[in-house]
Design a protein around this motif. Structure first.
Motif, PDB file in Angstrom:
ATOM      1  N   SER A   1       0.839  -1.210   0.000  1.00  0.00           N
ATOM      2  CA  SER A   1       0.000   0.000   0.000  1.00  0.00           C
ATOM      3  C   SER A   1       0.871   1.257   0.000  1.00  0.00           C
ATOM      4  O   SER A   1       0.587   2.233  -0.700  1.00  0.00           O
ATOM      5  CB  SER A   1      -0.915   0.018   1.227  1.00  0.00           C
ATOM      6  OG  SER A   1      -1.830  -1.037   1.179  1.00  0.00           O
ATOM      7  N   GLN A   2       1.942   1.249   0.791  1.00  0.00           N
ATOM      8  CA  GLN A   2       2.853   2.390   0.824  1.00  0.00           C
ATOM      9  C   GLN A   2       3.563   2.556  -0.519  1.00  0.00           C
ATOM     10  O   GLN A   2       3.817   3.675  -0.968  1.00  0.00           O
ATOM     11  CB  GLN A   2       3.867   2.228   1.956  1.00  0.00           C
ATOM     12  CG  GLN A   2       3.233   2.350   3.327  1.00  0.00           C
ATOM     13  CD  GLN A   2       4.192   1.986   4.451  1.00  0.00           C
ATOM     14  OE1 GLN A   2       5.242   1.400   4.244  1.00  0.00           O
ATOM     15  NE2 GLN A   2       3.797   2.317   5.674  1.00  0.00           N
ATOM     16  N   MET A   3       3.874   1.425  -1.173  1.00  0.00           N
ATOM     17  CA  MET A   3       4.498   1.485  -2.495  1.00  0.00           C
ATOM     18  C   MET A   3       3.537   2.150  -3.490  1.00  0.00           C
ATOM     19  O   MET A   3       3.967   2.936  -4.341  1.00  0.00           O
ATOM     20  CB  MET A   3       4.871   0.079  -2.981  1.00  0.00           C
ATOM     21  CG  MET A   3       6.045  -0.528  -2.236  1.00  0.00           C
ATOM     22  SD  MET A   3       6.297  -2.253  -2.675  1.00  0.00           S
ATOM     23  CE  MET A   3       7.478  -2.070  -3.996  1.00  0.00           C
ATOM     24  N   GLU A   4       2.247   1.830  -3.379  1.00  0.00           N
ATOM     25  CA  GLU A   4       1.258   2.437  -4.271  1.00  0.00           C
ATOM     26  C   GLU A   4       1.196   3.948  -4.061  1.00  0.00           C
ATOM     27  O   GLU A   4       1.104   4.713  -5.021  1.00  0.00           O
ATOM     28  CB  GLU A   4      -0.126   1.827  -4.042  1.00  0.00           C
ATOM     29  CG  GLU A   4      -0.244   0.411  -4.576  1.00  0.00           C
ATOM     30  CD  GLU A   4      -1.592  -0.220  -4.266  1.00  0.00           C
ATOM     31  OE1 GLU A   4      -2.120  -0.022  -3.151  1.00  0.00           O
ATOM     32  OE2 GLU A   4      -2.107  -0.919  -5.149  1.00  0.00           O
TER      33      GLU A   4
ATOM     34  N   LEU B   1       4.257   5.407  -5.530  1.00  0.00           N
ATOM     35  CA  LEU B   1       4.173   5.279  -6.982  1.00  0.00           C
ATOM     36  C   LEU B   1       3.365   6.419  -7.578  1.00  0.00           C
ATOM     37  O   LEU B   1       3.701   6.948  -8.635  1.00  0.00           O
ATOM     38  CB  LEU B   1       3.520   3.931  -7.333  1.00  0.00           C
ATOM     39  CG  LEU B   1       3.638   3.424  -8.747  1.00  0.00           C
ATOM     40  CD1 LEU B   1       5.098   3.177  -9.085  1.00  0.00           C
ATOM     41  CD2 LEU B   1       2.863   2.133  -8.907  1.00  0.00           C
ATOM     42  N   SER B   2       2.332   6.842  -6.867  1.00  0.00           N
ATOM     43  CA  SER B   2       1.479   7.917  -7.379  1.00  0.00           C
ATOM     44  C   SER B   2       2.212   9.260  -7.423  1.00  0.00           C
ATOM     45  O   SER B   2       1.788  10.166  -8.124  1.00  0.00           O
ATOM     46  CB  SER B   2       0.198   8.032  -6.545  1.00  0.00           C
ATOM     47  OG  SER B   2       0.505   8.492  -5.248  1.00  0.00           O
ATOM     48  N   SER B   3       3.310   9.385  -6.681  1.00  0.00           N
ATOM     49  CA  SER B   3       4.050  10.645  -6.678  1.00  0.00           C
ATOM     50  C   SER B   3       5.147  10.682  -7.745  1.00  0.00           C
ATOM     51  O   SER B   3       5.806  11.709  -7.912  1.00  0.00           O
ATOM     52  CB  SER B   3       4.670  10.885  -5.296  1.00  0.00           C
ATOM     53  OG  SER B   3       5.720   9.967  -5.077  1.00  0.00           O
ATOM     54  N   LEU B   4       5.327   9.581  -8.467  1.00  0.00           N
ATOM     55  CA  LEU B   4       6.368   9.531  -9.497  1.00  0.00           C
ATOM     56  C   LEU B   4       5.855  10.084 -10.824  1.00  0.00           C
ATOM     57  O   LEU B   4       4.646  10.225 -11.035  1.00  0.00           O
ATOM     58  CB  LEU B   4       6.834   8.087  -9.701  1.00  0.00           C
ATOM     59  CG  LEU B   4       7.551   7.432  -8.527  1.00  0.00           C
ATOM     60  CD1 LEU B   4       7.892   5.990  -8.859  1.00  0.00           C
ATOM     61  CD2 LEU B   4       8.810   8.176  -8.159  1.00  0.00           C
TER      62      LEU B   4
ATOM     63  N   ALA C   1       4.369   0.176 -12.061  1.00  0.00           N
ATOM     64  CA  ALA C   1       3.041  -0.269 -11.611  1.00  0.00           C
ATOM     65  C   ALA C   1       2.840  -1.777 -11.750  1.00  0.00           C
ATOM     66  O   ALA C   1       2.280  -2.398 -10.837  1.00  0.00           O
ATOM     67  CB  ALA C   1       1.953   0.505 -12.346  1.00  0.00           C
ATOM     68  N   PRO C   2       3.284  -2.416 -12.845  1.00  0.00           N
ATOM     69  CA  PRO C   2       3.086  -3.877 -12.941  1.00  0.00           C
ATOM     70  C   PRO C   2       3.774  -4.646 -11.811  1.00  0.00           C
ATOM     71  O   PRO C   2       3.248  -5.647 -11.324  1.00  0.00           O
ATOM     72  CB  PRO C   2       3.705  -4.229 -14.298  1.00  0.00           C
ATOM     73  CG  PRO C   2       3.646  -2.969 -15.084  1.00  0.00           C
ATOM     74  CD  PRO C   2       3.815  -1.860 -14.095  1.00  0.00           C
ATOM     75  N   ARG C   3       4.915  -4.156 -11.370  1.00  0.00           N
ATOM     76  CA  ARG C   3       5.620  -4.840 -10.282  1.00  0.00           C
ATOM     77  C   ARG C   3       4.810  -4.760  -8.982  1.00  0.00           C
ATOM     78  O   ARG C   3       4.703  -5.735  -8.256  1.00  0.00           O
ATOM     79  CB  ARG C   3       7.004  -4.230 -10.075  1.00  0.00           C
ATOM     80  CG  ARG C   3       7.790  -4.961  -9.004  1.00  0.00           C
ATOM     81  CD  ARG C   3       9.185  -4.480  -8.907  1.00  0.00           C
ATOM     82  NE  ARG C   3       9.912  -4.932 -10.092  1.00  0.00           N
ATOM     83  CZ  ARG C   3      11.168  -4.637 -10.313  1.00  0.00           C
ATOM     84  NH1 ARG C   3      11.840  -3.915  -9.475  1.00  0.00           N
ATOM     85  NH2 ARG C   3      11.772  -5.075 -11.393  1.00  0.00           N
TER      86      ARG C   3
END
Length: 192
Positions: free
Chosen positions: A56-59, A62-65, A74-76
């Motif tokens: 969840s933290q990775m998501e 990811l949204s800030s990249l 995202a696939p990873r």
């Protein structure tokens, strides 16, 4: 995660460590029985929750990249979500015997001890993660203060240089005026 953020790299390392640990625990659950199996199940369940939190933290990160990085990474992250789902199903297969998981009659004292140990372990884990986050925040704050100090110093230097350029410009303007007057005097002297 090459060319991602450092935070995503850290999350990836944490996830990889948890994933390996979960695989070992689930494999050990197949050979274990009774209290040992219940303990492994509880530990694996806790680690699954932690892995889910990391994803969840990775998501969020990811949204800030930038869009290109997000599309590449995202696939990873989706794959990690699928791994967690698969691990949870695998855990359920190994823990299919409800009596082994919940214990036999009269084992409530052991259940309470295991439960309190799990809670204590989770609290210690949470405290450790909070302290780690606090240390990171302090480091970032220190870096921000240093950057601010360097920025202030740079602005002061630029201001001094501006003043020096203005003084030089005034001096050149004055010199130019004197040169013009001198040229006028010389022309006047040449005419005589």
């Amino acid at each position: 995660m090459a060319e991602g953020s450092e935070i995503l790299d850290t999350y990836q390392k944490e996830y990889d460590t948890l994933h390996e640990s979960l695989l070992r625990k689930i494999e050990a659950m197949g050979a274990a029985s009774g209290e040992q199996k219940k303990l492994l199940y509880n530990q694996a369940e806790r680690e699954l929750e932690e892995a889910d939190e990391i994803v969840s933290q990775m998501e969020v990160e990811l949204s800030s990249l930038a869009q290109a990085q997000r599309m590449r990474l995202a696939p990873r992250v989706r794959s990690h979500k699928e791994d967690i789902k698969s691990l949870r199903q695998s855990m359920q297969k190994h823990a299919s015997d409800r009596d082994q998981l919940l214990g036999r009659p009269g084992s409530h004292v052991v259940d309470f001890e295991i439960s309190s140990m799990d809670q204590r372990s989770r609290l210690l884990n949470g405290t450790e993660r909070l302290q780690d986050g606090s240390r990171r925040l302090e480091g970032v704050q220190r870096l921000a203060l240093e950057t601010e100090s360097i920025g202030i110093q740079t602005l002061e230097d630029l201001n001094r240089q501006r003043e020096q350029i203005l003084r030089t410009q005034d001096t050149l303007s004055t010199a130019d005026t004197w040169v013009s007057k001198s040229q006028g005097v010389l022309r006047g002297m040449q005419r005589r």
